[in-house]
Design an enzyme around this catalytic site. Structure first.
Site, PDB file in Angstrom:
ATOM      1  N   THR A  80       0.783  -1.179  -0.020  1.00 12.41           N
ATOM      2  CA  THR A  80       0.150   0.103  -0.158  1.00 12.41           C
ATOM      3  C   THR A  80       1.166   1.376  -0.524  1.00 12.41           C
ATOM      4  OG1 THR A  80      -1.368  -1.205   1.507  1.00 12.41           O
ATOM      5  CG2 THR A  80      -1.972   0.962   1.345  1.00 12.41           C
TER       6      THR A  80
ATOM      7  N   ASP B 108       2.551 -11.847   4.465  1.00 16.63           N
ATOM      8  CA  ASP B 108       3.450 -10.777   4.873  1.00 16.63           C
ATOM      9  C   ASP B 108       4.446 -10.598   5.578  1.00 16.63           C
ATOM     10  OD1 ASP B 108       1.958  -9.876   1.989  1.00 16.63           O
ATOM     11  OD2 ASP B 108       1.140  -7.862   3.742  1.00 16.63           O
TER      12      ASP B 108
END
Lengths: 527, 535
Positions: free
Chosen positions: A95, A387
């Site tokens: 992001t 992640d």
């Protein structure tokens, strides 16, 4: 004489300002879309697929969101691409990279409006990016030598990464899981060796890391459910009616009795093969391909646990943990390496039966069992854990660590600002803009947490004026805090990748002064 | 459309379905063609030079390409107009022939067309214009030879080559690390170059890209990379002093091409066949082992059993390697491609100092590096970059730079860049024009004006005043009789291109002028366009 049309009918062409405008608008729209997911208090998005079943995904992983979007704007595609690459390369910061690129473009738009040439902006951005990277390099902490400290660094990074995800409630627990799993890899970045099994039921807290190895398979009928001191042969061989592979061979007989004879021979062959396998002195046999009923029965008779149809990754991992080799021929039992483990047993997780290998020789592979209330939760948990694992495994290789919570951005912004003051010419505007774009990230983090971002960022900036300051945004208490004390860390590699790819992408979009869209290929209607 | 009538007043039908076609004739046709050519040139004009902008192209399938390579832009633009297609061809042929200057050639052709339009308006016959252009291009090419300089480079003095490659790369997105890239390109070209024959086989240079990392991580590998991994996960990941057997036959029982059937009707036959089959596998692996191979590279797949046997006998293997890569491996390692197991001999094995498997990023991407080969003539340039588009664009830029380096090895004459060569030619053509009597004089003068278009576009793209800058450079060139003055695009402070080290190859420039003139001549000669009208 009017200019002849040189493109095909449906093709469009946008030039100069219009082209730039359209790419800015596209890129900024994408940024605004993912912006709200940034930071520990970022919100999630629901994605509904247009495919059959209208499957629903709930996530706040930037790469996942962007991957599922169908975008027509070419500039937006560039941003999606960088987020995907960030995901493949370092796993986290997907992001941030989009948000930073978007902010850079937003600043560039203002500069272009005030008549600064895009090339000047690009060269300014380049200088700024270099300077920002150096600023980070000067402040990295490298605890490679000190194993104890390094482990705590890893813990901090894992917690920071997880805190923006659905797992934030149990981040302590999951950070522990992730760190332990990655430490087992001993420096390899092959995350394949970490298996994640999702089983609905229970709560996220019930998730656990298993030292051994869990295979999502059932044990054959009539075979022992528990073996101690197992000797395992891992194989990839056909255990059905073994075909003759010589080209053109076929069975051609003229009477029933001969059919029976050949059938007998086939059975004999199978039996021989099984005998050979048994002769390895094993008591567990795992095959990648199917095991038919007949050989299964033979194995059961010999008291051997036979597991069929393990997937490819499964046997690779199993070979890795037990130290055996994947065999396909069985003629010389003495030279085939056989895997060992202390105990094989069937265990139950929720409703399902799984096979558990414990006490394995080489502990490189391990299994994380995720439990959770629903499939959506589990999927998102898996993504979050993935992640974290990615970041950790990259950090193990590149042990440099930075503080988190908007601290790196503020440090970079400060240095870049100083550079802007020293640089003569129009470039200094661009450099200044770069620093503003950097500050936008802590601002967004604060905004997403419902805090007064203007006030906080101003405080932060003031705090950073003193040398060696560790101040960042403490989202939990809603104030400026000492990041070192709070234990919020990030991996240098991730930050660097964010910085560089965002700059690269912004540069690429800025350089464009014309967009030519070809006529979409005519699709045949198959309605 | 004009119709012909016979003596009874009935219309002649000359063209099939005449009414449905549009037809442009004479001056009108020429003007239409010229404006189409100009439109294409105008698109590329802003991409010229180190400060040129990029174009974003969206293909019919929605894929995005960002580039400022002229040939690529035109190729992807998907033009419909026939004349525009000629321009596309023009840029493509420059790409094939020289590899660089694809934008410049189109800009030049566009300028020539623009000048021709003016002359046409004055009533000069297109053929006379074409002839004048032809003469002028000859003058320009000769003049280029006149101002060209030879320069020497050798294995120890690579600087001139690197500088020229840097000029090419500076107009691309990679100019951030152009120095490193240029060095890579020059080293790559030199290691495959045949300096005696002055020839370079660019096929020996493989350009591979993998997304991830940053541009600075791009490296030159003296060897081959193959996007494959070992066939068995437990095979060794690193082999030193490898002896490589390069096979094009699968590890499978043979499949004769003639149709045949093996009938099994008794138990004995079934069993012998089975043994036969096992022996096949055993023999194949044994043969590889016997000749002393330590690595098997195969074009086809393996059977599971063969795979295990290989693994078992410590013979690492790679499967499904593409034909082109196989050839490169054979060249690099000095091995021979063996089509049958029977023909394996120790002499046919290739040798490499180091073969290793390397994995990237968090995904399971693996690549095989074959390095320190016996014959280091085959090299690989391995590009890393932030995203797919950067990699693609870098590949194109590297290709351009490689071509330039190759051209220099073929012919080591250079001219100076930054529009200086064009300006010098323009001056030469202008002076020469007065000597020609007749209408051609006008065309030659127009050609000189058209040559100015390139430095003009350079100046414009760099944010300078085009007319002022160009006239300053021109007068300086005439005053000091020095053809090295060009446009100072990067704001260095001097416009002597020799000091700025901005070089271009002589053949590249000559080719640009010749090709552009040819195409313009062709377009000028068209005086009738018949096309089916829109539905």
């Amino acid at each position: 004489m009017a200019i002849e049309k040189i493109f095909k009918d449906d093709a469009t062409e946008e030039k100069g300002e219009r082209a730039r405008m359209s790419s800015f608008v596209g890129a900024i729209a994408i940024t605004d879309l993912v912006k709200t997911t940034l930071g520990p208090k970022g919100m999630d998005k629901i994605l509904q697929s247009t495919g059959r079943g209208h499957g629903v995904t709930v996530t706040n992983d930037g790469a996942t969101i962007l991957k599922s979007l169908h975008i027509d704007n070419p500039a937006a595609k560039v941003l999606i691409d960088i987020s995907k690459v960030q995901d493949d390369e370092v796993g986290d910061g997907t992001t941030s990279v989009v948000v930073l690129a978007g902010e850079l473009l937003r600043e560039a738009e203002k500069l272009v409006a005030s008549k600064i040439h895009p090339m000047t902006i690009i060269s300014g951005y380049r200088m700024a990016a270099e300077c920002a990277r150096n600023a980070l390099l000067q402040r990295v902490v490298d605890n490679k030598e000190n194993a104890e400290k390094f482990k705590s660094d890893l813990m901090k990074i894992a917690k920071t990464t997880l805190s923006s995800k659905i797992l934030s409630q149990d981040k302590e627990h999951f950070a522990q899981l992730a760190v332990e799993a990655v430490m087992r890899l001993k420096g390899s970045t092959n995350l394949e060796a970490i298996q994640i099994i999702k089983k609905p039921g229970g709560s996220l807290k019930d998730s656990f890391l298993d030292e051994g190895f869990i295979l999502d398979k059932k044990i054959g009928l009539g075979q022992p459910k528990r073996i101690e001191n197992a000797k395992i042969l891992v194989a990839n061989t056909a255990m059905d009616t073994d075909k003759v592979k010589i080209y053109g061979a076929r069975v051609r007989v003229d009477s029933m009795s001969k059919v029976a004879e050949i059938e007998g021979a086939e059975k004999e062959k199978m039996r021989e093969k099984v005998q050979k396998i048994i002769a390895h002195g094993i008591n567990c046999f795992v095959n990648r391909q199917l095991i038919y009923n007949f050989p299964e029965e033979l194995f059961a008779d010999a008291g051997i646990l036979a597991i069929e149809h393990a997937d490819f990754d499964g046997i690779e991992r199993l070979a890795l943990v037990t130290g055996g080799e994947i065999a396909s021929t069985f003629d010389n039992p003495e030279s085939v390496k056989i895997g060992h483990c202390k105990l094989i047993e069937e265990i139950m997780i929720g409703e399902d039966k799984l096979i558990h290998f414990s006490g394995v020789e080489m502990g490189q592979a391990c299994t994380i069992v995720l439990r959770g209330a629903s499939h959506h939760v589990l999927d998102e948990a898996e993504r979050s854990l993935h992640d974290a694992l990615c970041v950790l495994s990259q950090t193990v290789n590149d042990t440099r660590v930075l503080l988190g919570g908007g601290w790196p951005e503020m440090v970079m912004a400060k240095e870049v600002d100083e550079l802007a003051r020293k640089t003569p010419g129009k470039k200094s505007h661009a450099i200044e803009a770069f620093s503003r774009a950097l500050v936008a990230i802590p601002t967004i983090i604060a905004d997403n947490a419902g805090l007064d971002s203007a006030d906080l960022v101003a405080q932060l900036r003031a705090a950073h004026h003193t040398e060696g300051c560790n101040a960042g945004i403490d989202v939990i208490s809603g104030s400026v805090g000492d990041m070192a004390e709070l234990g919020i860390s990030e991996s240098f590699k991730v930050k660097q990748a964010v910085l560089l790819s965002a700059t690269e992408a912004a540069e690429m979009i800025l350089r464009v002064d014309e967009i030519i869209t070809c006529a979409p290929r005519q699709r045949e209607d198959r309605m | 459309m004009a119709l012909a009538f016979d003596e009874y007043g009935r219309p002649f039908i000359i063209l099939k379905e005449q009414e449905q076609k549009t037809r442009l004739r004479g001056l009108e046709a020429q003007k239409a063609n010229i404006s189409a050519g100009k439109a294409v040139a105008r698109i590329l004009r802003t991409s010229l030079g180190p400060k040129g902008m990029d174009k974003m192209l969206q293909s019919p399938d929605g894929d995005v390409t960002i580039t400022n390579d002229g040939a690529t832009i035109l190729e992807q633009m998907d033009v419909d107009n026939q004349i525009a297609k000629l321009m596309v061809e023009l840029s493509r042929s420059q790409d094939y022939e020289i590899g660089d200057g694809t934008t410049g050639v189109v800009v030049l052709a566009g300028a020539l067309l623009e000048q021709a339009e003016r002359l046409l308006e004055r009533g000069i016959h297109p053929i006379r214009i074409a002839e004048g252009y032809e003469m002028a291009s000859r003058i320009a090419v000769e003049h280029l030879e006149h101002i060209a300089q030879k320069f020497d480079f050798g294995p120890t003095n690579l600087e001139p080559l690197v500088q020229t490659c840097m000029t090419t790369l500076s107009s691309k997105i990679v100019n951030r690390c152009k120095r490193a890239m240029a060095e890579i390109c020059v080293k790559a070209v030199l290691s495959v170059a045949d300096l005696e024959r002055k020839d370079v086989n660019l096929d020996l240079i493989k350009v591979e890209g993998k997304v991830g990392g940053k541009l600075e991580d791009t490296e030159l590998i003296y060897g081959i990379t193959v996007d494959k991994d070992m066939s068995h996960p437990q095979m060794p990941k690193q082999i030193e002093d490898a002896k490589i057997a390069i096979l094009t036959c699968p590890f499978e029982p043979p499949k004769p091409k003639t149709k045949h059937k093996v009938d099994i009707d008794t138990v004995e036959k079934f069993q012998t066949l089975r043994q036969q089959e096992q022996k096949y596998f055993d023999d194949m692996v044994q043969k590889c082992k016997d000749v002393g191979a330590t690595l098997v590279i195969c074009q086809w797949g393996f059977d599971d059993e063969a795979n295990h046997l290989l693994m078992h006998r410590n013979l690492p293997a790679v499967r499904w390697v593409g034909g082109v890569e196989l050839e490169l491996i054979a060249i690099a390692t000095g091995g021979r491609i063996v089509p049958r197991f029977q023909e394996l001999t120790p002499e046919k094995l290739g040798r490499a100092g180091l073969v290793r498997e390397k994995s990237f990023g968090t995904t399971k991407d693996k690549m095989l590096y074959i390095e320190h080969c016996l014959n280091s003539r085959a090299v690989t340039i391995f590009i890393r970059g932030g995203n797919k588009m950067i990699i693609e664009e870098t590949k194109r830029s590297i290709h351009d730079a490689l071509c330039v380096a190759r051209n220099l090895i073929r012919n080591n004459s250079i001219v100076y860049g930054g529009g200086s060569a064009e300006t010098a030619c323009s001056i030469a053509v202008e002076t020469a024009s007065d000597k020609y009597p007749g209408v051609e004089q006008y065309a030659i003068r127009a050609f000189a004006d058209a040559l100015d278009a390139v430095p003009m576009a350079l100046a414009e793209n760099s944010g300078l005043q085009p007319i002022e800058t160009l006239s300053a450079v021109k007068s300086q060139q005439i005053k000091e009789n020095n053809p090295h003055f060009g446009i100072d695009c990067n704001d260095v402070g001097t416009n002597d291109m020799r000091e700025q080290n901005v070089f271009e190859t002589l053949i590249g420039k000559q080719q640009q002028i010749l090709l552009a003139t040819q195409v313009v001549k062709m377009i000028l000669k068209i005086d009738d366009v018949i096309s089916p009208s829109d539905y």
